[in-house]
Design a protein around this motif. Sequence first.
Motif, PDB file in Angstrom:
ATOM      1  N   ASP A 173      -9.601   4.639 -10.748  1.00 39.01           N
ATOM      2  CA  ASP A 173     -10.341   4.322 -11.972  1.00 39.01           C
ATOM      3  C   ASP A 173     -11.759   4.889 -11.897  1.00 39.01           C
ATOM      4  OD1 ASP A 173      -8.166   3.040 -12.997  1.00 39.01           O
ATOM      5  OD2 ASP A 173      -8.888   0.999 -12.555  1.00 39.01           O
ATOM      6  N   LYS A 174     -12.399   4.750 -10.733  1.00 36.17           N
ATOM      7  CA  LYS A 174     -13.745   5.285 -10.567  1.00 36.17           C
ATOM      8  C   LYS A 174     -13.742   6.806 -10.642  1.00 36.17           C
ATOM      9  CE  LYS A 174     -15.986   1.625  -7.869  1.00 36.17           C
ATOM     10  NZ  LYS A 174     -16.616   1.293  -6.558  1.00 36.17           N
ATOM     11  N   ALA A 175     -12.719   7.429 -10.067  1.00 36.31           N
ATOM     12  CA  ALA A 175     -12.620   8.887 -10.116  1.00 36.31           C
ATOM     13  C   ALA A 175     -12.448   9.366 -11.554  1.00 36.31           C
ATOM     14  CB  ALA A 175     -11.451   9.363  -9.251  1.00 36.31           C
ATOM     15  N   GLU A 176     -11.622   8.664 -12.315  1.00 33.87           N
ATOM     16  CA  GLU A 176     -11.409   9.048 -13.716  1.00 33.87           C
ATOM     17  C   GLU A 176     -12.695   8.875 -14.525  1.00 33.87           C
ATOM     18  OE1 GLU A 176      -8.124   8.521 -17.255  1.00 33.87           O
ATOM     19  OE2 GLU A 176      -8.359   6.890 -15.806  1.00 33.87           O
ATOM     20  N   ALA A 177     -13.436   7.797 -14.261  1.00 34.72           N
ATOM     21  CA  ALA A 177     -14.702   7.579 -14.969  1.00 34.72           C
ATOM     22  C   ALA A 177     -15.684   8.709 -14.674  1.00 34.72           C
ATOM     23  CB  ALA A 177     -15.294   6.232 -14.548  1.00 34.72           C
ATOM     24  N   HIS A 178     -15.685   9.181 -13.429  1.00 32.71           N
ATOM     25  CA  HIS A 178     -16.571  10.289 -13.064  1.00 32.71           C
ATOM     26  C   HIS A 178     -16.152  11.565 -13.792  1.00 32.71           C
ATOM     27  CE1 HIS A 178     -19.512  12.303 -10.506  1.00 32.71           C
ATOM     28  NE2 HIS A 178     -18.641  13.277 -10.349  1.00 32.71           N
ATOM     29  N   ALA A 179     -14.853  11.817 -13.869  1.00 30.63           N
ATOM     30  CA  ALA A 179     -14.362  12.996 -14.580  1.00 30.63           C
ATOM     31  C   ALA A 179     -14.764  12.954 -16.049  1.00 30.63           C
ATOM     32  CB  ALA A 179     -12.844  13.103 -14.440  1.00 30.63           C
ATOM     33  N   LYS A 180     -14.687  11.781 -16.664  1.00 31.27           N
ATOM     34  CA  LYS A 180     -15.069  11.644 -18.069  1.00 31.27           C
ATOM     35  C   LYS A 180     -16.556  11.892 -18.273  1.00 31.27           C
ATOM     36  CE  LYS A 180     -11.333   8.549 -19.542  1.00 31.27           C
ATOM     37  NZ  LYS A 180     -10.961   7.184 -20.003  1.00 31.27           N
ATOM     38  N   GLU A 181     -17.383  11.494 -17.296  1.00 25.46           N
ATOM     39  CA  GLU A 181     -18.826  11.766 -17.380  1.00 25.46           C
ATOM     40  C   GLU A 181     -19.109  13.264 -17.440  1.00 25.46           C
ATOM     41  OE1 GLU A 181     -20.828   9.940 -14.115  1.00 25.46           O
ATOM     42  OE2 GLU A 181     -20.251   7.902 -14.687  1.00 25.46           O
ATOM     43  N   HIS A 182     -18.192  14.058 -16.893  1.00 27.64           N
ATOM     44  CA  HIS A 182     -18.377  15.516 -16.864  1.00 27.64           C
ATOM     45  C   HIS A 182     -17.548  16.227 -17.934  1.00 27.64           C
ATOM     46  CE1 HIS A 182     -20.917  15.916 -13.249  1.00 27.64           C
ATOM     47  NE2 HIS A 182     -20.381  14.762 -12.934  1.00 27.64           N
ATOM     48  N   GLY A 183     -17.098  15.479 -18.944  1.00 34.18           N
ATOM     49  CA  GLY A 183     -16.472  16.117 -20.097  1.00 34.18           C
ATOM     50  C   GLY A 183     -14.970  16.142 -20.112  1.00 34.18           C
ATOM     51  N   SER A 184     -14.331  15.515 -19.139  1.00 33.45           N
ATOM     52  CA  SER A 184     -12.866  15.495 -19.123  1.00 33.45           C
ATOM     53  C   SER A 184     -12.346  14.348 -19.979  1.00 33.45           C
ATOM     54  CB  SER A 184     -12.361  15.344 -17.685  1.00 33.45           C
ATOM     55  OG  SER A 184     -10.945  15.249 -17.667  1.00 33.45           O
ATOM     56  N   PRO A 185     -11.258  14.566 -20.729  1.00 35.77           N
ATOM     57  CA  PRO A 185     -10.690  13.463 -21.520  1.00 35.77           C
ATOM     58  C   PRO A 185     -10.046  12.392 -20.635  1.00 35.77           C
ATOM     59  CG  PRO A 185      -9.305  15.416 -21.660  1.00 35.77           C
ATOM     60  CD  PRO A 185     -10.548  15.834 -20.943  1.00 35.77           C
TER      61      PRO A 185
END
Length: 604
Positions: free
Chosen positions: A354-366
């Motif tokens: 979940d934390k990894a996905e949140a980080h990806a979203k911060e960088h523009g990933s859906p």
Amino acid sequence: METETSEHLHTHSNPYRSHFCGKLTKAEVETSVKLSGWVHRVRDHGGLIFIDLRDYTGVCQLVLQPEREEIFSLAEHLHVESVITIVGEVIMRSPETVNPSLSTGEIEVVVESLTIESSAEPVPFQIADEGNTSEELRLKYRFLDLRREHLRENILFRSKVTSEIRRFLIDGGFHEIQTPILTVSSPEGARDYLVPSRLHPGKFYALPQAPQQFKQLLMVAGFDKYFQIAPCFRDEDARADRSPGEFYQLDMEMSFITQDDLFVILENLFQHLTKTFTQKSIRQFPFPRIPFRESMDKYGTDKPDVRVPLEIQDLSDFFVDSDFKVFSSNCKPGRCVKALVLKGKGNESRLFYDKAEAHAKEHGSPGLAYIQFKNEGPKGPILKFLKEGELQALKERLGLEQGDVVFFGAGAWEKTCKIMGAMRNYFAPLYPIDKNELAFCWIVDFPMYEYNEDEKKIDFSHNPFSMPQGGMDALTQKDPLDILAYQYDIVCNGIELSSGAIRNHKPEIMYKAFEIAGYGKEEVERSFGHMLNAFKHGAPPHGGIAPGVDRLVMILRDEQNIREVIAFPMNQKAQDLMMGAPAEVAPKQLKELHISLNLPKKEK
């Protein structure tokens, strides 16, 4: 470098010192010495007072005995950081009081006379205690902060590095030449700092963002090898590895060279500095050269820390015929599917993902697709979209084993590379790296042009004044987006030290290069006529680079913040808290400059 002569320079005549505090040794035992410095610590042991006296060379211990009532009384009321001069006799310490952590720990000085040169008020933070002090307080009282050993050593280290750079380059045939500080504003790059002209109302000088054009003109003038430890000024925001306002760079330019020639010179310089001043090792010498596209594909950035044992892998050919449309629709030119494998991390908790996905979203990933190869079997949000044979082929392609996890990214090539690069950096702390290893690398073969989606036109991607690889033939015969330039970056441990290029010294190639980006001949001459005029009078092939001195010292000293290697830095808001800059000026000064202020209204 200190010499025996300089350490004892004032033995007979100087009223303040015959020796330096940090240089006293057993050789001076039974010798009368005169020392001056700052009171580092005071310790009252009842019958005796001990003072640690500090100058820029280090600390020595003074002993004050109660028999000498006058100086003993002075010492009882001394504040730390007061400046004193003493005369005394050097004696050996008793064996049980020897301090092995101090260079002067075998001796002490029995004080016979003491003069207070300057009495200090109570200090806002302790110099001897290098504990946590707010950065705001440190910067406001920077003259005190610089007395602390760690920061002082950083600044002295920087001085030694810059001196050695000068010696190395001068021995290599370079000439140190100063270029103007007051110059003309440039439309390229960051915001300029502007300086109004009193003699020419309504006109402005600019502080140089870099001596770029001047150093190229020096090559046209025939100076062959130039360098300068140059101050540069850019009105940009602060970062941990970038100081706002001003910074220093090792500005270099050479004539009649190739890209390879420049690489050899800089690699030898950095190797020499590393061996001279550190115990660090260089990971690979000569430095590896990584093409820009390969760097983006493998590391998701053009400034990779190659010590991190993670590489992004391309799966754009693998999912071409997949039923999973999110992936197969991105298996075409300009788009991609990427994977990042974490060995042994497949059994982490749900919170980890979940934390990894949140980080990806911060960088523009859906979102962040992944498959865990858990002990009880594969698991993940996209598993249901993959056929069984597809999953097995994926395991073989990526070398996946039980206990691993693979993360995916898909979309436009550059954006996907950057998202996966951000995830590589996010996971990097999971893998140990050698902190004493310097992983230098060159990023080469930058594209000359890129497509501007907003304006639907071809733009320069990096440096418009670089020589295109292939020269005029490339400009006239190739798709602009396939043209590479002789541009390069030098990177160390994930920090970009500098960009550089072999310059475009031929006017006809320059006109054509700008034409492709939509600039007419008249516009080019209006903006860069002085450079073109110089090139039309005989310009040698030339190129250069300008590594950041602040960043280089930061890396060599293992500092995480660039302000720790700058004597008087600004804070993150580009303010000098010690001097009070920037500041308002008197109306008379504005009137002389024919300036009226149009300030924003203050919010109520």
